[in-house]
Design an enzyme around this catalytic site. Structure first.
Site, PDB file in Angstrom:
ATOM      1  N   ARG A  97      11.470   4.100   3.450  1.00  0.00           N
ATOM      2  CA  ARG A  97      11.359   2.320   4.591  1.00  0.00           C
ATOM      3  C   ARG A  97      11.985   2.214   4.963  1.00  0.00           C
ATOM      4  NH1 ARG A  97       5.756  -0.930   4.465  1.00  0.00           N
ATOM      5  NH2 ARG A  97       5.056   0.983   5.265  1.00  0.00           N
ATOM      6  N   HIS A 131       4.748   5.550  11.608  1.00  0.00           N
ATOM      7  CA  HIS A 131       4.557   6.099  10.233  1.00  0.00           C
ATOM      8  C   HIS A 131       3.555   6.786   9.677  1.00  0.00           C
ATOM      9  CE1 HIS A 131       3.432   3.912   6.362  1.00  0.00           C
ATOM     10  NE2 HIS A 131       3.252   3.209   6.728  1.00  0.00           N
ATOM     11  N   LYS A 187      26.899  -3.613  -1.107  1.00  0.00           N
ATOM     12  CA  LYS A 187      28.295  -3.566  -0.401  1.00  0.00           C
ATOM     13  C   LYS A 187      28.682  -2.790   0.988  1.00  0.00           C
ATOM     14  CE  LYS A 187      27.787  -3.016  -6.034  1.00  0.00           C
ATOM     15  NZ  LYS A 187      28.383  -1.272  -6.547  1.00  0.00           N
ATOM     16  N   ARG A 207       0.707  -1.146  -0.102  1.00  0.00           N
ATOM     17  CA  ARG A 207       0.309  -0.135  -0.092  1.00  0.00           C
ATOM     18  C   ARG A 207       0.459   1.306   0.255  1.00  0.00           C
ATOM     19  NH1 ARG A 207      -3.022  -3.938   2.269  1.00  0.00           N
ATOM     20  NH2 ARG A 207      -1.088  -4.664   3.065  1.00  0.00           N
ATOM     21  N   THR A 208       1.646   1.212   0.912  1.00  0.00           N
ATOM     22  CA  THR A 208       2.408   2.538   0.772  1.00  0.00           C
ATOM     23  C   THR A 208       3.563   3.175  -0.106  1.00  0.00           C
ATOM     24  OG1 THR A 208       2.414   1.683   3.201  1.00  0.00           O
ATOM     25  CG2 THR A 208       3.925   3.846   2.699  1.00  0.00           C
TER      26      THR A 208
HETATM   27  C1  NCD Z   1       1.938  -1.093   8.325  1.00  0.00           C
HETATM   28  C2  NCD Z   1       3.174  -1.291   8.219  1.00  0.00           C
HETATM   29  O1  NCD Z   1       4.241  -1.175   7.478  1.00  0.00           O
HETATM   30  O2  NCD Z   1       3.690  -0.638   9.025  1.00  0.00           O
HETATM   31  N1  NCD Z   1       1.443  -1.489   7.021  1.00  0.00           N
HETATM   32  C3  NCD Z   1       0.903  -0.353   6.377  1.00  0.00           C
HETATM   33  O3  NCD Z   1       2.126   0.604   5.527  1.00  0.00           O
HETATM   34  N2  NCD Z   1       0.146   0.246   5.274  1.00  0.00           N
HETATM   35  C4  NCD Z   1       1.491  -1.956   9.524  1.00  0.00           C
HETATM   36  C5  NCD Z   1       1.970  -3.834   9.084  1.00  0.00           C
HETATM   37  O4  NCD Z   1       3.016  -4.261   8.555  1.00  0.00           O
HETATM   38  O5  NCD Z   1       0.890  -3.986   9.883  1.00  0.00           O
END
Ligand code: NCD
Length: 306
Positions: free
Chosen positions: A106, A134, A85, A55-56
């Site tokens: 991320r 997040h 590396k 999703r993100t």
């Molecule tokens: C979440 C995350 O990555 O923290 N997912 C997301 O971005 N919707 C929640 C999760 O992974 O459980």
């Protein structure tokens, strides 16, 4: 210094949130009508993901493209970037800063986005830093509450599951501290209790918070039931995970106790904590919530480059 998005603590301003959500409403409409203003023409956004994401990453990429910008991305940066590396995150970010106008990052380490921000000369957007925060997920979560219930105050919200490692919970709790007349119930196994720093924050902001070990104790009284996945990847071994992985499961029987006007949310992915039978219930808002990732991230990008 560029306008980084690192924590929802940067968003503890009702007017700023209302502007963001208003912009997201407009962008959702424009997207439906095909009239989105191309405000990112000539901009390149780098999506650098050292952890899995559906999703993100895809909603950020879609948001950039819908606004007329372009994307460069690496989806397994831990395997396919120079990290293999031995390059440090800092050096990688310095380099990408020269190629992109913003970096969506991320990373498995808490604090990674903050570290990136200290060396980047373009905005860093924290798309999840380990068990830290997040922020963009929490913004779309609050937007979803506003959309589903028509308000973000006068709420009883239960946060259920992995409150220790669940970074979306941490970011959302900061935002909820702005809501008037809010009550928060924290429901987790002992091992996955909310860390002290977030508890201290809620106390400092005088947010009434109660901990429970059973979902049954609160479900009939909540407005928002925020379920979470137990974050398996943060556990040091399988035994501890096995003990808590199915601690809370929302099934149809339990759902019967949820008030008619309440909503069930989840940042997704869900594993076993919500059974598939729950999906057909009108109160199950998690797929609508995931969709809101697009307009909210479009609004954030528009403001960033506005
Ligand atoms: C979440 C995350 O990555 O923290 N997912 C997301 O971005 N919707 C929640 C999760 O992974 O459980």
């Amino acid at each position: 210094m560029p306008d980084h998005i690192l924590s929802t603590q940067q968003f503890l301003d009702p007017q700023r949130l209302e502007e963001l959500f208003g912009a997201a409403d407009q962008l959702a409409d424009a997207n439906r009508l095909g009239t989105v203003e191309q405000s990112l023409i000539g901009k390149v956004v780098a999506c650098i993901f050292y952890e899995p994401s559906t999703r993100t990453r895809l909603s950020f990429e879609s948001a950039v493209l819908k606004l007329g910008g372009q994307v460069i991305s690496t989806e397994s940066a831990g395997h396919f970037s120079s990290a293999v590396k031995g390059e440090t995150l800092e050096d990688t970010i310095r380099i990408i800063s020269g190629y992109a106008d913003a970096i969506v990052l991320r990373h498995p380490d808490s604090g990674a986005a903050q570290r990136a921000a200290t060396v980047a000369d373009v905005p860093i957007i924290n798309a999840g830093d380990g068990d830290g925060e997040h922020p963009t997920q929490a913004l779309l979560d609050l937007y979803t509450i506003r959309q589903e219930l028509g308000r973000t105050d006068q709420l009883h919200i239960a946060m259920v599951g992995d409150l220790r490692y669940g970074r979306t919970v941490h970011s959302l709790l900061y935002l909820l501290s702005l809501s008037a007349n809010i009550r928060i119930s924290l429901i987790s196994p002992e091992f996955l209790r909310l860390p002290q720093q977030y508890r201290d924050f809620l106390v400092a902001r005088s947010v009434p918070t109660v901990e429970h070990q059973q979902l049954e104790s609160v479900i009939s009284d909540v407005d928002v039931l925020y379920m979470t996945r137990v974050q398996k990847e943060r556990f040091s071994g399988p035994d501890a995970y096995e003990k808590v992985k199915d601690a809370f499961v929302l099934d149809q029987a339990l759902l019967e106790q949820l008030p008619a006007q309440a909503v069930v949310m989840h940042p997704l992915p869900r594993i076993t904590e919500i059974t598939a039978a729950v999906d057909a219930d009108q109160r199950a808002a998690y797929f609508r919530q995931a969709r809101n990732g697009l307009p909210v991230r479009m609004a954030l990008l528009q403001q960033l480059f506005g």
